[in-house]
Design a protein around this motif. Structure first.
Motif, short mmCIF file in Angstrom:
data_model
loop_
_atom_site.label_atom_id
_atom_site.label_comp_id
_atom_site.label_asym_id
_atom_site.label_seq_id
_atom_site.Cartn_x
_atom_site.Cartn_y
_atom_site.Cartn_z
N VAL A 126 -24.11 -9.31 -71.38
CA VAL A 126 -25.22 -9.69 -70.51
C VAL A 126 -25.70 -8.50 -69.70
O VAL A 126 -26.91 -8.29 -69.52
CB VAL A 126 -24.82 -10.85 -69.58
N ASN A 127 -24.77 -7.69 -69.19
CA ASN A 127 -25.16 -6.50 -68.43
C ASN A 127 -25.92 -5.50 -69.29
O ASN A 127 -26.71 -4.71 -68.77
CB ASN A 127 -23.92 -5.83 -67.82
N ILE A 131 -29.82 -6.88 -69.98
CA ILE A 131 -30.79 -6.78 -68.89
C ILE A 131 -31.12 -5.33 -68.53
O ILE A 131 -31.90 -5.10 -67.60
CB ILE A 131 -30.29 -7.53 -67.64
N ARG A 132 -30.57 -4.37 -69.26
CA ARG A 132 -30.85 -2.96 -68.97
C ARG A 132 -31.86 -2.38 -69.96
O ARG A 132 -31.95 -2.82 -71.10
CB ARG A 132 -29.57 -2.13 -69.03
N TYR A 179 -31.42 -1.05 -74.15
CA TYR A 179 -30.51 -1.99 -74.83
C TYR A 179 -30.57 -1.80 -76.33
O TYR A 179 -31.64 -1.75 -76.93
CB TYR A 179 -30.92 -3.42 -74.46
N ILE A 223 -32.49 -17.69 -69.90
CA ILE A 223 -32.61 -17.17 -68.54
C ILE A 223 -34.01 -17.38 -67.96
O ILE A 223 -34.18 -17.40 -66.75
CB ILE A 223 -32.25 -15.68 -68.48
N THR A 228 -37.64 -13.30 -65.35
CA THR A 228 -36.90 -12.60 -66.41
C THR A 228 -37.39 -13.01 -67.80
O THR A 228 -36.77 -12.62 -68.80
CB THR A 228 -35.39 -12.89 -66.31
N LEU A 261 -37.26 -10.89 -70.98
CA LEU A 261 -35.97 -10.61 -71.60
C LEU A 261 -35.51 -11.71 -72.55
O LEU A 261 -34.52 -11.54 -73.27
CB LEU A 261 -34.89 -10.41 -70.53
N VAL A 281 -32.24 -12.19 -75.32
CA VAL A 281 -31.15 -13.15 -75.14
C VAL A 281 -30.99 -14.02 -76.38
O VAL A 281 -29.88 -14.25 -76.87
CB VAL A 281 -31.40 -14.02 -73.89
N LEU A 325 -27.80 -15.14 -61.77
CA LEU A 325 -27.11 -14.46 -62.86
C LEU A 325 -25.70 -15.00 -63.04
O LEU A 325 -25.16 -15.00 -64.14
CB LEU A 325 -27.06 -12.95 -62.60
N LEU A 329 -33.05 -9.13 -57.22
CA LEU A 329 -33.56 -8.23 -58.25
C LEU A 329 -33.81 -6.83 -57.70
O LEU A 329 -33.45 -5.83 -58.34
CB LEU A 329 -34.84 -8.80 -58.86
#
Length: 265
Positions: free
Chosen positions: A84-85, A88-89, A92, A123, A130, A133, A137, A175, A229
């Motif tokens: 997950v980390n 969201i970057r 990716y 999400i 978000t 994203l 996901v 989150l 955020l």
């Protein structure tokens, strides 16, 4: 998997597995992995449990830092939840991230462990800002399902159930889960692992709440942007992580009692 003897459970992952959102740093965090350990102990097995997860860790870091210690413990059950980390970057790389997940699946199952993982909910329904994203996901979930299938890993497909996006299961940062959310995830994993006494009640909907007005919804999004955020983006720009300087909360196998009142499982 037998439940009439000794059982070793090891949890690998990031803040979700560590238990952020269920308790705090002053009293200690609990989380779904601790709660799953209690489910395992409730079967009558003599359970020993270690939690190697550290908040902020990327999938690569989970593999590099936690896999070898987990294998040394010779777990009968292992949970792996990371990525997950990464999702969201910026930058990716789905192949790389899920590759680390699959490598952990492969080595843990080859050691004889019964391995379980999770999918991540929609999400965009939890934090509308978000939404860009969401394709990541959804793709991440599909890749994890496929990797799990290749190695006989159990998937608690939380994302497939509407309850997973109920705001009451999510902490203010949107989150991490609330205690109720962690409880539901533990139930999902217990069901996926077909533990004695487990069922699908974890996915039951909660009572309906009144719909929020448009102005209130906008105000909530603005507050979330400023309180959560914004600071997250600032940490990224500074090259910092919420897990800097942290170590696993339960780095060694310790006995678990089959009672929900225990603060640390």
């Amino acid at each position: 998997m037998r439940f009439d003897g000794d059982l070793r459970y090891v949890a690998l992952g990031d803040s979700h597995t560590e238990g952020v959102g269920d308790g705090d740093d002053s009293t200690g965090v609990r989380g779904w992995a601790d709660r799953l350990a209690v489910h395992l102990a409730a079967t009558g097995a003599r359970v020993e449990y270690a939690n190697l997860a550290v908040r902020g860790r990327l999938a690569r870091q989970v593999r590099e830092e936690q896999l070898a210690p987990a294998l040394e413990m010779r777990p009968d059950v292992a949970t792996v939840f990371a990525g997950v980390n990464d999702v969201i970057r910026s930058g990716y790389d789905a192949d790389e991230v899920v590759g680390h997940m699959e490598a952990m699946f492969a080595e843990l199952t080859a050691s004889g462990a019964r391995v379980a993982t999770l999918t991540f909910p929609n999400i965009a329904k939890v934090a509308p800002l978000t939404k860009p994203l969401l394709p990541r996901v959804l793709d991440f979930n599909e890749r994890v399902r496929a990797a799990a299938a290749r190695h006989g890993v159990v998937v608690a497909d939380v994302a497939a159930h509407e309850i997973s996006t109920d705001r009451r299961l999510w902490a203010q940062d949107r989150l991490h889960c609330t205690p109720l959310g962690h409880e539901r995830i533990a139930g999902a994993l217990a069901s996926a692992l077909t533990l004695p006494g487990a069922d699908e009640s974890w996915s039951d909907p909660l009572p309906l709440l009144p719909r929020s007005g448009a102005l209130r919804t906008v105000a909530e999004e603005v507050r979330w942007l400023g309180a959560f955020l914004g600071p997250w983006i600032l940490r990224r720009l500074r090259g910092r992580s919420s897990g800097d300087g942290r170590v696993p909360k339960r780095p060694a196998l310790l006995p678990v009692e089959a009672k929900e009142s225990s603060s640390d499982a």
